[in-house]
Design a protein around this motif. Sequence first.
Motif, PDB file in Angstrom:
ATOM      1  N   PRO A 149     -30.407  64.051 -18.287  1.00 67.14           N
ATOM      2  CA  PRO A 149     -30.732  63.243 -19.462  1.00 67.14           C
ATOM      3  C   PRO A 149     -30.394  63.951 -20.770  1.00 67.14           C
ATOM      4  O   PRO A 149     -30.631  65.161 -20.920  1.00 67.14           O
ATOM      5  N   ASN A 150     -29.774  63.216 -21.682  1.00 68.57           N
ATOM      6  CA  ASN A 150     -29.474  63.692 -23.035  1.00 68.57           C
ATOM      7  C   ASN A 150     -28.614  64.956 -23.037  1.00 68.57           C
ATOM      8  O   ASN A 150     -28.787  65.848 -23.870  1.00 68.57           O
ATOM      9  N   ALA A 151     -27.690  65.023 -22.096  1.00 64.91           N
ATOM     10  CA  ALA A 151     -26.829  66.199 -21.997  1.00 64.91           C
ATOM     11  C   ALA A 151     -25.447  65.778 -21.509  1.00 64.91           C
ATOM     12  O   ALA A 151     -25.186  64.610 -21.248  1.00 64.91           O
ATOM     13  N   GLN A 152     -24.558  66.768 -21.381  1.00 67.75           N
ATOM     14  CA  GLN A 152     -23.204  66.513 -20.920  1.00 67.75           C
ATOM     15  C   GLN A 152     -23.001  66.886 -19.454  1.00 67.75           C
ATOM     16  O   GLN A 152     -21.898  66.771 -18.939  1.00 67.75           O
ATOM     17  N   GLN A 153     -24.077  67.298 -18.774  1.00 66.01           N
ATOM     18  CA  GLN A 153     -23.942  67.794 -17.413  1.00 66.01           C
ATOM     19  C   GLN A 153     -24.128  66.674 -16.377  1.00 66.01           C
ATOM     20  O   GLN A 153     -24.973  65.805 -16.518  1.00 66.01           O
ATOM     21  N   ALA A 154     -23.327  66.783 -15.315  1.00 67.91           N
ATOM     22  CA  ALA A 154     -23.424  65.882 -14.174  1.00 67.91           C
ATOM     23  C   ALA A 154     -23.458  66.728 -12.907  1.00 67.91           C
ATOM     24  O   ALA A 154     -22.698  67.694 -12.774  1.00 67.91           O
ATOM     25  N   TYR A 155     -24.343  66.369 -11.976  1.00 68.28           N
ATOM     26  CA  TYR A 155     -24.554  67.157 -10.770  1.00 68.28           C
ATOM     27  C   TYR A 155     -24.163  66.353  -9.531  1.00 68.28           C
ATOM     28  O   TYR A 155     -24.213  65.115  -9.529  1.00 68.28           O
ATOM     29  N   VAL A 156     -23.823  67.078  -8.466  1.00 68.64           N
ATOM     30  CA  VAL A 156     -23.664  66.479  -7.146  1.00 68.64           C
ATOM     31  C   VAL A 156     -24.594  67.197  -6.181  1.00 68.64           C
ATOM     32  O   VAL A 156     -24.983  68.358  -6.396  1.00 68.64           O
ATOM     33  N   THR A 157     -24.947  66.494  -5.100  1.00 69.52           N
ATOM     34  CA  THR A 157     -25.846  67.046  -4.092  1.00 69.52           C
ATOM     35  C   THR A 157     -25.050  67.606  -2.918  1.00 69.52           C
ATOM     36  O   THR A 157     -23.825  67.514  -2.864  1.00 69.52           O
ATOM     37  N   ALA A 158     -25.774  68.134  -1.962  1.00 71.50           N
ATOM     38  CA  ALA A 158     -25.151  68.457  -0.688  1.00 71.50           C
ATOM     39  C   ALA A 158     -24.739  67.158   0.000  1.00 71.50           C
ATOM     40  O   ALA A 158     -25.214  66.069  -0.342  1.00 71.50           O
ATOM     41  N   ILE A 159     -23.872  67.246   0.980  1.00 74.92           N
ATOM     42  CA  ILE A 159     -23.382  66.054   1.665  1.00 74.92           C
ATOM     43  C   ILE A 159     -24.542  65.278   2.280  1.00 74.92           C
ATOM     44  O   ILE A 159     -25.336  65.822   3.063  1.00 74.92           O
ATOM     45  N   ASP A 160     -24.651  64.018   1.876  1.00 72.09           N
ATOM     46  CA  ASP A 160     -25.654  63.090   2.413  1.00 72.09           C
ATOM     47  C   ASP A 160     -27.066  63.664   2.405  1.00 72.09           C
ATOM     48  O   ASP A 160     -27.862  63.395   3.305  1.00 72.09           O
ATOM     49  N   ASP A 161     -27.392  64.416   1.392  1.00 72.93           N
ATOM     50  CA  ASP A 161     -28.751  64.942   1.238  1.00 72.93           C
ATOM     51  C   ASP A 161     -29.103  64.947  -0.243  1.00 72.93           C
ATOM     52  O   ASP A 161     -28.831  65.912  -0.967  1.00 72.93           O
ATOM     53  N   ALA A 162     -29.712  63.869  -0.705  1.00 73.96           N
ATOM     54  CA  ALA A 162     -29.990  63.694  -2.128  1.00 73.96           C
ATOM     55  C   ALA A 162     -30.997  64.686  -2.665  1.00 73.96           C
ATOM     56  O   ALA A 162     -31.094  64.882  -3.877  1.00 73.96           O
ATOM     57  N   GLY A 163     -31.766  65.324  -1.767  1.00 71.82           N
ATOM     58  CA  GLY A 163     -32.773  66.270  -2.225  1.00 71.82           C
ATOM     59  C   GLY A 163     -32.323  67.704  -2.225  1.00 71.82           C
ATOM     60  O   GLY A 163     -33.108  68.602  -2.538  1.00 71.82           O
ATOM     61  N   ILE A 165     -29.967  70.151  -4.043  1.00 70.25           N
ATOM     62  CA  ILE A 165     -29.134  70.341  -5.228  1.00 70.25           C
ATOM     63  C   ILE A 165     -28.956  71.823  -5.483  1.00 70.25           C
ATOM     64  O   ILE A 165     -29.923  72.594  -5.483  1.00 70.25           O
ATOM     65  N   ASP A 166     -27.708  72.227  -5.670  1.00 68.32           N
ATOM     66  CA  ASP A 166     -27.391  73.603  -6.054  1.00 68.32           C
ATOM     67  C   ASP A 166     -27.217  73.633  -7.567  1.00 68.32           C
ATOM     68  O   ASP A 166     -26.476  72.826  -8.137  1.00 68.32           O
ATOM     69  N   ALA A 167     -27.895  74.554  -8.221  1.00 68.25           N
ATOM     70  CA  ALA A 167     -27.849  74.637  -9.683  1.00 68.25           C
ATOM     71  C   ALA A 167     -26.439  74.849 -10.206  1.00 68.25           C
ATOM     72  O   ALA A 167     -26.155  74.568 -11.379  1.00 68.25           O
ATOM     73  N   LEU A 168     -25.537  75.329  -9.344  1.00 68.94           N
ATOM     74  CA  LEU A 168     -24.159  75.574  -9.775  1.00 68.94           C
ATOM     75  C   LEU A 168     -23.241  74.394  -9.513  1.00 68.94           C
ATOM     76  O   LEU A 168     -22.073  74.407  -9.938  1.00 68.94           O
ATOM     77  N   ASP A 169     -23.745  73.363  -8.821  1.00 67.06           N
ATOM     78  CA  ASP A 169     -22.913  72.200  -8.504  1.00 67.06           C
ATOM     79  C   ASP A 169     -22.959  71.174  -9.628  1.00 67.06           C
ATOM     80  O   ASP A 169     -23.442  70.049  -9.466  1.00 67.06           O
ATOM     81  N   PHE A 170     -22.500  71.577 -10.792  1.00 68.03           N
ATOM     82  CA  PHE A 170     -22.470  70.669 -11.929  1.00 68.03           C
ATOM     83  C   PHE A 170     -21.174  70.863 -12.688  1.00 68.03           C
ATOM     84  O   PHE A 170     -20.486  71.893 -12.574  1.00 68.03           O
ATOM     85  N   VAL A 171     -20.836  69.845 -13.475  1.00 67.23           N
ATOM     86  CA  VAL A 171     -19.708  69.927 -14.396  1.00 67.23           C
ATOM     87  C   VAL A 171     -20.161  69.378 -15.737  1.00 67.23           C
ATOM     88  O   VAL A 171     -21.200  68.704 -15.839  1.00 67.23           O
ATOM     89  N   SER A 172     -19.386  69.645 -16.752  1.00 66.40           N
ATOM     90  CA  SER A 172     -19.665  69.112 -18.082  1.00 66.40           C
ATOM     91  C   SER A 172     -18.555  68.166 -18.498  1.00 66.40           C
ATOM     92  O   SER A 172     -17.373  68.482 -18.339  1.00 66.40           O
ATOM     93  N   ALA A 173     -18.963  67.011 -18.996  1.00 66.91           N
ATOM     94  CA  ALA A 173     -17.991  66.080 -19.573  1.00 66.91           C
ATOM     95  C   ALA A 173     -17.743  66.545 -21.000  1.00 66.91           C
ATOM     96  O   ALA A 173     -18.316  66.025 -21.955  1.00 66.91           O
ATOM     97  N   GLU A 174     -16.885  67.542 -21.117  1.00 68.75           N
ATOM     98  CA  GLU A 174     -16.756  68.257 -22.386  1.00 68.75           C
ATOM     99  C   GLU A 174     -15.461  67.978 -23.129  1.00 68.75           C
ATOM    100  O   GLU A 174     -15.143  68.659 -24.108  1.00 68.75           O
ATOM    101  N   ARG A 175     -14.693  66.984 -22.679  1.00 67.53           N
ATOM    102  CA  ARG A 175     -13.512  66.611 -23.450  1.00 67.53           C
ATOM    103  C   ARG A 175     -13.912  66.143 -24.838  1.00 67.53           C
ATOM    104  O   ARG A 175     -13.177  66.287 -25.806  1.00 67.53           O
TER     105      ARG A 175
END
Length: 462
Positions: A149-163, A165-175
């Motif tokens: 929320p209110n940021a440029q970061q987007a995260y993905v989860t492990a395969i088929d496991d929504a709960g 989350i690795d803190a490093l599995d994110f990207v920034s929509a920084e264009r």
Amino acid sequence: MPLAFVGPSYTLSTRKASAQRSVNLYLSGMETPSKNAFILERMPGLVPFSTIIAAPRGCIEAQGRAFVVAGQSLYEIDHNGVATVRGTLATNTGPVGMAVGVTQLVIVDGLNGYILTLSSNVFAPITDPDFPGSRTVGYLNGFFTYITPNAQQAYVTAIDDAGNIDALDFVSAERSPDPIVGQICAFGEWWMIGEYTTEIWQPSGALDFPFSRNEGANTEVGAIAAFSVVTVDNSVIYLGRDRNGGGLVYRFQGYQPMRISTQAVEEELAKSSDLSEAVAFTFQKRGKTFYCLNAPGLTSTWCYELASGTWFEACDLDGNGQFTQWRGQFHMYCFGENLVCGSDGVVYRMDHTVNTYGGDPIVCERISPHEALPTLDRQFFKEFVLDSEFGVAPLGVTPYAELSWSNDGGFVFSNPIQVSLGQTGQRYARASWNRLGYARDRVWKVRFSDNAPFAILSGVAR
């Protein structure tokens, strides 16, 4: 004299320029030669399917099952309309994001996330400390996607496991430095939609992060409302803005945003008390596809019919007999039915053979374009003829249409005059009103609210 009576809603603040309005009536194009290129058809009726009491916050079809979040509860509704509580959320208001994977149904409400395991019906909150919170959730190629929320970061989860989350599995929509407002996973792509720009990410197969930005697919249009973003008819639609302004509805052709809202729609949206909380849903019925937008503070639900490319208004009546936003808030297609979650806590099924909204009248109203000569000379109106459905009312019902008119450009209308549309079997009936007086600038209004089929083929004044 010719009159383009059949048309969309297009009421401008300068009403003397255009006062057109179509309420609970949408334009339907004729696919073969006909006496009219378009007619106005009525919105389908609503039949109560299930009662959940609380106001809905979202719904989704998951592997042939129907789920609704209402108030603080997640309900499953079976094919008979029986509702069963499957879980309890920490919040009880505001729309929720929902997504379905292979084994899980995921719900997010901003700060919190929840998982329903579909095979066991076990419901649990997401407790991973790296869960960033998210208002929306997507699913693509086995990954659930979250937006901080209110940021440029987007995260993905492990395969088929929504709960998981690795803190490093994110990207920034920084264009561009604008925060991400919403997202959608469609066409094998992950759309990250910011305040002023949109980035498109695609599966990459990379080990460090499984998606990469499509550098040739970025656009300088963002979203105002996270829950206005939908995918329908192989395209993305949302209530958007750019750095020059906002309050326009865009439909994407590929990666190209095309404005589909009209000046009239945009003037109405500008009256909203909070466009960022607008919510949209889509449905398809009898070959027509609709994008419906509810914005806080407005008295109509604005609906766009994709085939005709036109807008109309869906409305209920309030306790004072005035138009108010339609009760429909969310939609899902399940059990072979179009299921609509109503603001009154009832889940309805759509039915074109039903002529009421849950037993309440469907009030149809059509206000015509201006009928005036360029010189504004006075004209005498001998007759107005309405071409509609005749003789198709239920046995024992005599439906009536009302005609009123305005001589001041659509501000004040006369008292209505009723004319019968024929009892059952009277298919050759004719609806006409006579001796309608003089005017320099005449606007016509036809209204219908009886429990009977209704459509408008044309309206002609002479």
